[in-house]
Design a protein around this motif. Structure first.
Motif, PDB file in Angstrom:
ATOM      1  N   LEU A 110       0.825  -1.206   0.000  1.00 43.57           N
ATOM      2  CA  LEU A 110       0.000   0.000   0.000  1.00 43.57           C
ATOM      3  C   LEU A 110       0.860   1.257   0.000  1.00 43.57           C
ATOM      4  O   LEU A 110       0.637   2.170  -0.805  1.00 43.57           O
ATOM      5  CB  LEU A 110      -0.929  -0.015   1.214  1.00 43.57           C
ATOM      6  N   PHE A 111       1.859   1.305   0.883  1.00 42.76           N
ATOM      7  CA  PHE A 111       2.707   2.491   0.955  1.00 42.76           C
ATOM      8  C   PHE A 111       3.561   2.667  -0.301  1.00 42.76           C
ATOM      9  O   PHE A 111       3.770   3.794  -0.752  1.00 42.76           O
ATOM     10  CB  PHE A 111       3.585   2.472   2.208  1.00 42.76           C
ATOM     11  N   PHE A 112       4.040   1.583  -0.874  1.00 39.55           N
ATOM     12  CA  PHE A 112       4.813   1.678  -2.117  1.00 39.55           C
ATOM     13  C   PHE A 112       3.948   2.243  -3.236  1.00 39.55           C
ATOM     14  O   PHE A 112       4.364   3.160  -3.958  1.00 39.55           O
ATOM     15  CB  PHE A 112       5.377   0.314  -2.513  1.00 39.55           C
ATOM     16  N   CYS A 113       2.735   1.719  -3.375  1.00 39.02           N
ATOM     17  CA  CYS A 113       1.845   2.197  -4.435  1.00 39.02           C
ATOM     18  C   CYS A 113       1.440   3.648  -4.207  1.00 39.02           C
ATOM     19  O   CYS A 113       1.359   4.430  -5.158  1.00 39.02           O
ATOM     20  CB  CYS A 113       0.612   1.300  -4.529  1.00 39.02           C
ATOM     21  N   LEU A 114       1.203   4.022  -2.956  1.00 34.28           N
ATOM     22  CA  LEU A 114       0.904   5.423  -2.659  1.00 34.28           C
ATOM     23  C   LEU A 114       2.083   6.324  -3.010  1.00 34.28           C
ATOM     24  O   LEU A 114       1.898   7.401  -3.590  1.00 34.28           O
ATOM     25  CB  LEU A 114       0.542   5.587  -1.183  1.00 34.28           C
ATOM     26  N   GLY A 115       3.283   5.905  -2.669  1.00 32.93           N
ATOM     27  CA  GLY A 115       4.470   6.694  -2.970  1.00 32.93           C
ATOM     28  C   GLY A 115       4.681   6.872  -4.458  1.00 32.93           C
ATOM     29  O   GLY A 115       4.921   7.986  -4.946  1.00 32.93           O
ATOM     30  N   VAL A 116       4.572   5.779  -5.201  1.00 31.97           N
ATOM     31  CA  VAL A 116       4.736   5.847  -6.655  1.00 31.97           C
ATOM     32  C   VAL A 116       3.634   6.712  -7.268  1.00 31.97           C
ATOM     33  O   VAL A 116       3.890   7.570  -8.113  1.00 31.97           O
ATOM     34  CB  VAL A 116       4.736   4.427  -7.276  1.00 31.97           C
TER      35      VAL A 116
END
Length: 130
Positions: A110-116
């Motif tokens: 979730l955090f990776f996708c939000l960051g990207v």
């Protein structure tokens, strides 16, 4: 719909079309909808990027600042990132069996996708508001 006497599903779950996980069908539909949306958006994205070939930075930035190009880029980014999140979530659900690792993997996803997604949206908006 014929009633199967050997089925372990309750009458309510048969009516709602929900399996044991209660959300697999919704995630499957979301994955199919984003995949369908990404097809024309990918074509538009490739056409926009191909039209920038050979142009200098100022001309490319001016072309990307047009509303149609900016909207196409934003929709491509949002649909792609959401599709990426759902795909990786499915992989984690299927192949990570330890509950502790699964929870942390889903949080990291979730955090990776939000960051990207935020980085890409920021870049597209910065280009579109010259």
């Amino acid at each position: 719909m014929a009633h199967d006497s050997t089925s372990t599903r309750t009458a309510a779950s048969r009516v709602r079309y929900l399996g044991s996980a209660k959300s697999g069908a919704a995630e499957n539909w979301a994955m199919r909808v984003t995949a369908t949306a990404l097809f024309p958006l990918s074509i538009g994205f490739v056409c926009i990027i191909a039209s920038l070939a050979g142009k200098d930075y100022a001309a490319a930035r001016a072309e990307l600042s047009h509303p149609f190009a900016a909207l196409t880029l934003l929709l491509f980014i949002l649909a792609g990132v959401y599709h990426m999140k759902l795909g990786m979530q499915t992989i984690i659900d299927d192949y990570v069996h330890d509950a502790h690792w699964k929870d942390w993997s889903l949080i990291a996803n979730l955090f990776f996708c939000l960051g990207v997604g935020l980085a890409c949206v920021y870049a597209a908006l910065k280009l579109s508001f010259v």
